[in-house]
Each structure stands twice: as structure tokens, then as C-alpha cells.
Design a protein around this motif. Structure first.
Motif, mmCIF file in Angstrom:
data_model
loop_
_atom_site.group_PDB
_atom_site.id
_atom_site.type_symbol
_atom_site.label_atom_id
_atom_site.label_comp_id
_atom_site.label_asym_id
_atom_site.label_seq_id
_atom_site.Cartn_x
_atom_site.Cartn_y
_atom_site.Cartn_z
ATOM 1 N N VAL A 108 -16.532 27.461 -24.154
ATOM 2 C CA VAL A 108 -15.117 27.657 -24.498
ATOM 3 C C VAL A 108 -14.995 28.455 -25.791
ATOM 4 O O VAL A 108 -14.198 29.398 -25.885
ATOM 5 N N SER A 109 -15.796 28.095 -26.799
ATOM 6 C CA SER A 109 -15.734 28.815 -28.085
ATOM 7 C C SER A 109 -16.127 30.275 -27.907
ATOM 8 O O SER A 109 -15.529 31.165 -28.528
ATOM 9 N N GLU A 110 -17.113 30.541 -27.075
ATOM 10 C CA GLU A 110 -17.546 31.922 -26.841
ATOM 11 C C GLU A 110 -16.442 32.734 -26.156
ATOM 12 O O GLU A 110 -16.197 33.900 -26.519
ATOM 13 N N LEU A 111 -15.788 32.135 -25.172
ATOM 14 C CA LEU A 111 -14.721 32.839 -24.472
ATOM 15 C C LEU A 111 -13.521 33.083 -25.388
ATOM 16 O O LEU A 111 -12.868 34.141 -25.303
ATOM 17 N N PHE A 218 -0.959 28.081 -22.538
ATOM 18 C CA PHE A 218 -1.005 28.535 -21.146
ATOM 19 C C PHE A 218 -2.271 29.357 -20.901
ATOM 20 O O PHE A 218 -2.982 29.148 -19.904
ATOM 21 N N LEU A 219 -2.576 30.271 -21.788
ATOM 22 C CA LEU A 219 -3.787 31.087 -21.648
ATOM 23 C C LEU A 219 -5.045 30.241 -21.752
ATOM 24 O O LEU A 219 -6.074 30.547 -21.136
ATOM 25 N N LEU A 220 -4.973 29.163 -22.529
ATOM 26 C CA LEU A 220 -6.142 28.306 -22.726
ATOM 27 C C LEU A 220 -6.597 27.673 -21.407
ATOM 28 O O LEU A 220 -7.797 27.452 -21.196
ATOM 29 N N GLY A 221 -5.657 27.396 -20.500
ATOM 30 C CA GLY A 221 -6.040 26.848 -19.207
ATOM 31 C C GLY A 221 -7.006 27.764 -18.473
ATOM 32 O O GLY A 221 -7.983 27.305 -17.848
ATOM 33 N N ASP A 222 -6.755 29.060 -18.540
ATOM 34 C CA ASP A 222 -7.635 30.029 -17.895
ATOM 35 C C ASP A 222 -9.029 30.012 -18.527
ATOM 36 O O ASP A 222 -10.040 30.137 -17.829
ATOM 37 N N ILE A 223 -9.075 29.846 -19.841
ATOM 38 C CA ILE A 223 -10.361 29.749 -20.543
ATOM 39 C C ILE A 223 -11.136 28.519 -20.063
ATOM 40 O O ILE A 223 -12.349 28.580 -19.822
ATOM 41 N N PHE A 224 -10.445 27.395 -19.907
ATOM 42 C CA PHE A 224 -11.121 26.174 -19.451
ATOM 43 C C PHE A 224 -11.684 26.352 -18.043
ATOM 44 O O PHE A 224 -12.777 25.874 -17.734
ATOM 45 N N GLN A 225 -10.936 27.037 -17.183
ATOM 46 C CA GLN A 225 -11.449 27.318 -15.850
ATOM 47 C C GLN A 225 -12.740 28.123 -15.928
ATOM 48 O O GLN A 225 -13.748 27.783 -15.291
ATOM 49 N N LYS A 226 -12.711 29.193 -16.695
ATOM 50 C CA LYS A 226 -13.864 30.096 -16.782
ATOM 51 C C LYS A 226 -15.060 29.449 -17.462
ATOM 52 O O LYS A 226 -16.204 29.809 -17.196
#
Length: 516
Positions: A108-111, A218-226
Motif C-alpha cells: 500500500v505504501s509503495e502504491l 475514494f481513490l484509496l479503495g482502488d489502492i487497497f484492491q491493487k
């Protein structure tokens, strides 16, 4: 909104790598972008939000006043569905090996690092802060995940021997499902300050950002998915406090609440959960923080630092930081010099639309204006700013408040007592050290204090008497993530950071093993 439409709009948001591109995207859309809840690892729209306009909230860009997006005011039954998703994910996540949880948080931190500029751009647009300030806060969000990803790999526990009788040791386990509620002033940074330790220590969560500033969540949700966060481990829902937030914290399925925001909301949370004795509460609330300026800090060798720190503590992020020093007390012998130099420095360094952004909302802008009007009515002296604020025609389209410096404000004035939470400071003289301490502590709040002096003994003597959870000496907003963060008095209860976050998100039991 269909899945394909949602994916397309997300792609458009991620493609904006400059403020101009993001602004053009907002201008090019025929209607505001619609945010969706992130539940069970995917974006969904609560069914009732599709049929009733009253269950939508519109968010506006502080710098222009134009609408940016709408979000659902998530209703109680949809809140409960998100909580159940977190509860279903808890058994597996709580037993996931620390090394695996660590690797996911590190990803997560890297993304976040890879998308640093995009997050900073949308944070700047959404909250009103400058892009430079937004970048600082995105960096801190990155640090939140990297720090706790490694912290859990090096935890220690305590063991004690009762001679000839038993060995006792402490065992910790994840506390359960948490409600994580963050404010609008530092949206991404303060939301991740809660999510990172919550997930690191094996808990699952439903997070609710402020309805005023929801874009980066909202954008953070996409990060969690990835990053591969399992579905349901972290859920993000949108809405207001009265409907969505109240349903979230009051649910009997919620084992703990970590909240940052206003003191009145903290009181409401205490009331809603008073009968749930076992529910963990960590409440970081308001502040009306003092800055103490002693005469020795105004000698030529350190004067520039004193002025710079006091100004930074007063006006960073438009004064919209709970840790800002909005009550400045200055030793009488250097009072006039300080007011003169401080005013000149702020006039030069803190300039609207350059180094000072817009305040977060129209409602908050109006609140600050009312305090400025009160200052004028009470015959306070304006060294900068005015009532009503003097704005250019183009600035009047947004929520702009000029940095304001006031003197001659009565001790019992609401301007000295209330948390204005904007670019407004008062400066008051004091005669001696004891009066300075008394003035600093004369507040219902006790979150932070800034002490400016070159006297080493005074640093300890005064610093240890200030009724504040965080005291900065000759600096401000310096943080080591393992230190306890929280306030005294009406500034909250509980501490977070390092082992203190572990106390929030875990339960401890003591085992006694017989020695025979």
C-alpha cells in the motif's frame, strides 16, 4: 453507476497528473462525479442512494465554490452491511501471519508513493490547501503504512516470574471490527493514521471520511484492491455524521471507535456508546493551543527562528490543523518587537492563493467571518486581515480568508476561548513565567502547546507544567510515529502511535503458567 462507468471515471481521476488537468476534467464533465462506497473489496452504490436526491451530498471545491462530486449519505442499513463485511473478514485477517499483513501494508505504501502527485492534486482541490502542503501530507500517509508494516514485525511483550510459583506473560490479540472516522482538514493523512495500525494489528474496519473531503478516500479503495488487501478487511463508506457516522459508531457489531474531529462530536460518540462498556474509544478532539514566546527567544541569533515557528504554527494549512498555535503569548519586554516582526513576516510569507489556500467549506468560511466580525465589534486591533475580509473579485468565488493577526482581545472573548480553526491568531502580553503558564492552561482544551525559549531549564520547567498532550520546544509539528499522540481535558481521551496504537487495536490478557 455501472461497473464500466465507475472504472472509466476512476481511470480519468488517476490520469490527472497536474492541477490544470484535474481542473479541466472537472470543467469537462456535465455533472459532478459520483463517489461510491468501497465495501467487500469493491465499489458499490447503496441502492437507496440511487433513488433519492436527498440521500446525496454535494462537495464543492473550496478555491472556486464549484461542485466537484456527489457522494451517498449512506443509510443505517447500508452501514450495517459494511460492518457485516468487516466482521466476516475478521476471523481470517486476525489470524493472518504478521509477515503477510506487513507485506500487504508495505505494498500500500509503495502504491501511494507511485501515485503521490495524483493524491496531492486531488487533496489540494478537495480540501483547499496548497499543493505543496498536500504533498507533505501524502508523504505522511505513505509513512503511516510503511511504519506500521514494520512495527508489527518487532513487537515485544512482557514476561515475569513469580519465584517458585508461576511464569506470567502478556498476550495480545486483535480487538475486532473498528469504526474509523476522520476529519476534513488533513483527509488522507489522518484517515491512513487510523487505517494503517488498525490493519497492522489484525483488526478489520469500516472507515468514514468527512463528507466535505472524500475524494482521496475514494481513490484509496482502488489502492487497497491493487495491494491485495482481502475483501472486507477495510471498507470505506461516505455520508454525514448525523446519519452515517451515528449508525456506524452505535452498532453493537463495532468493537472500537477511533475518531478525530470536534469535541462536540466526541461527546456525542461517548453518549451513543456509553452503554457499550467494552467498546474501545480513542478520541482526538479539538484544540485552542498556546504559543509562549519568552524574551530570550527574540535575541538576534534566534529571532528569525522564533518568528518562523510561531507563524508556521499559526497559519499552516490556513490554520486548519488541530495542533495550530492560535493563542500567542509574548513576554512584555519584547511584545511590541514581536508583533511588528511577526506581522511583517506573515504578510510576506503567507499570501492568499500562493502559500495560503482556501478554507474547506462555505459553512466554515462563514463561521470564521462571524468571529472576525465579533473582533471588530469588540474593538480588537487588526494588524492583518479585516472584518469582513477584503477579497479580490475572483477570490470572492471561493472560500478565502486572509491571514488575520489580532491584539487587544479580552481574555474572556470567544475569540480567545473558542476553536476558530482558521487563519486567525491573537497576540497577548505576559509579565512573567507563572503568568505565561496560567494563561496557556486557561482553556478547556489541552491538545498541544509551543514553547519558544533558549533557556534549557525553562524548557523542562515550563514544558512539564503545560496542560497539553504534545509540547513542542522551538519547533512545531515534528512527529516520530511511535510517540503518544493525543490530548488532555476536552481535547480527547486515549493515545495513538506505536505501542499506544497497539493498546487501541488489541486486547491484552495475562497468562499464568505454573512453575511446577
Amino acid at each position: 453507476m455501472s461497473s464500466s462507468t465507475s472504472d472509466r471515471r476512476l481511470s480519468e481521476l488517476w490520469s490527472c497528473v497536474t492541477l490544470d488537468e484535474a481542473s479541466s476534467l472537472i470543467d469537462s464533465t456535465s455533472s459532478p462525479f459520483s463517489l461510491q462506497n468501497f465495501v467487500g473489496g469493491q465499489y458499490i452504490a447503496p441502492p437507496d442512494s440511487l433513488t433519492s436526491s436527498s440521500q446525496h451530498i454535494t462537495s464543492f471545491e473550496p478555491k472556486t465554490g464549484r461542485p466537484i462530486y456527489t457522494l451517498p449519505c449512506t443509510q443505517p442499513h447500508a452501514v450495517e452491511a459494511a460492518i457485516k463485511a468487516a466482521k466476516a473478514a475478521f476471523p481470517s485477517w486476525s489470524k493472518t501471519a504478521r509477515a503477510e499483513r506487513s507485506a500487504i501494508l508495505w505494498k500500500v505504501s509503495e502504491l501511494l508513493q507511485q501515485n503521490r502527485e495524483v493524491f496531492a492534486i486531488w487533496e489540494s482541490i478537495d480540501q483547499g490547501k496548497t499543493l505543496e502542503r498536500a504533498r507533505v501530507e501524502v508523504d505522511r500517509a505513505i509513512s503511516n503504512f510503511s511504519y506500521f508494516s514494520t512495527f508489527i514485525l518487532h513487537e515485544q511483550t512482557a514476561a515475569r516470574m513469580v519465584d517458585g510459583v508461576a511464569l506470567t506473560y502478556e498476550h495480545r490479540s486483535p480487538a475486532g471490527v473498528f469504526a474509523l472516522i476522520s476529519p476534513w482538514n488533513m483527509p488522507l493523512y489522518l484517515l491512513t493514521w487510523k487505517i494503517a495500525p488498525c490493519l497492522a494489528f489484525g483488526c478489520t474496519a469500516v472507515a468514514k471520511p468527512s463528507e466535505v473531503t472524500s475524494m482521496t478516500a475514494f481513490l484509496l479503495g482502488d489502492i487497497f484492491q491493487k495491494a491485495g488487501v482481502p475483501p472486507g478487511v477495510i471498507n470505506i463508506i461516505f455520508g454525514d455524521g448525523a446519519t452515517t457516522g451515528a449508525a456506524l459508531v452505535a452498532s453493537p457489531l463495532i468493537n472500537g471507535v477511533s475518531f478525530t474531529g470536534g469535541t462536540q462530536t466526541g461527546i456525542a460518540i461517548r453518549r451513543l456508546t456509553a452503554h457499550q462498556i467494552g467498546k474501545h474509544l480513542s478520541l482526538e478532539l479539538g484544540g485552542k493551543n498556546p504559543t509562549l514566546v519568552f524574551a530570550d527567544s527574540m535575541v538576534p541569533s534566534v529571532r528569525e527562528r522564533t518568528i518562523r515557528v510561531a507563524a508556521m504554527a499559526a497559519f499552516e494549512n490556513q490554520g486548519e490543523i488541530c495542533l495550530c498555535g492560535s493563542r500567542i503569548y509574548v513576554e512584555k519586554s519584547v511584545y511590541n518587537d514581536f508583533v511588528r516582526d511577526f506581522t511583517a513576516y506573515v504578510r510576506e510569507k503567507y499570501v492568499l492563493k500562493q502559500t495560503v489556500g482556501a478554507v474547506a467549506s462555505l459553512q466554515h468560511c462563514d463561521k470564521i467571518k462571524r468571529y472576525l466580525e465579533l473582533a471588530a465589534e469588540q474593538k480588537a486591533t487588526f494588524h492583518l486581515g479585516g472584518a469582513p475580509p477584503t477579497l479580490n473579485e475572483d477570490e470572492a468565488q471561493g472560500y478565502w480568508i486572509e491571514p488575520t493577526i489580532l491584539t487587544d482581545v479580552a481574555k474572556n472573548s470567544a475569540i480567545q476561548i473558542d476553536e476558530i480553526f482558521g487563519p486567525v491568531v491573537t497576540i497577548t502580553p505576559f509579565d512573567n513565567e507563572q503568568e505565561a503558564i496560567q494563561l496557556a492552561n486557561d482553556s478547556e482544551y489541552g491538545l498541544a502547546a509551543i514553547l519558544l525559549t533558549t533557556d534549557g531549564a525553562r524548557m523542562r520547567r515550563v514544558g512539564e507544567q503545560l496542560e497539553a498532550g504534545l509540547v513542542w520546544v522551538n519547533c512545531w509539528l515534528v512527529r516520530e510515529l511511535g510517540t503518544p499522540f493525543g490530548g488532555m481535558k476536552n481535547s480527547g481521551t486515549g493515545r495513538e502511535g506505536g505501542e499506544h496504537s497497539r493498546d487501541v487495536f488489541t486486547v491484552v490478557r495475562t497468562l499464568h503458567l505454573p512453575a511446577y
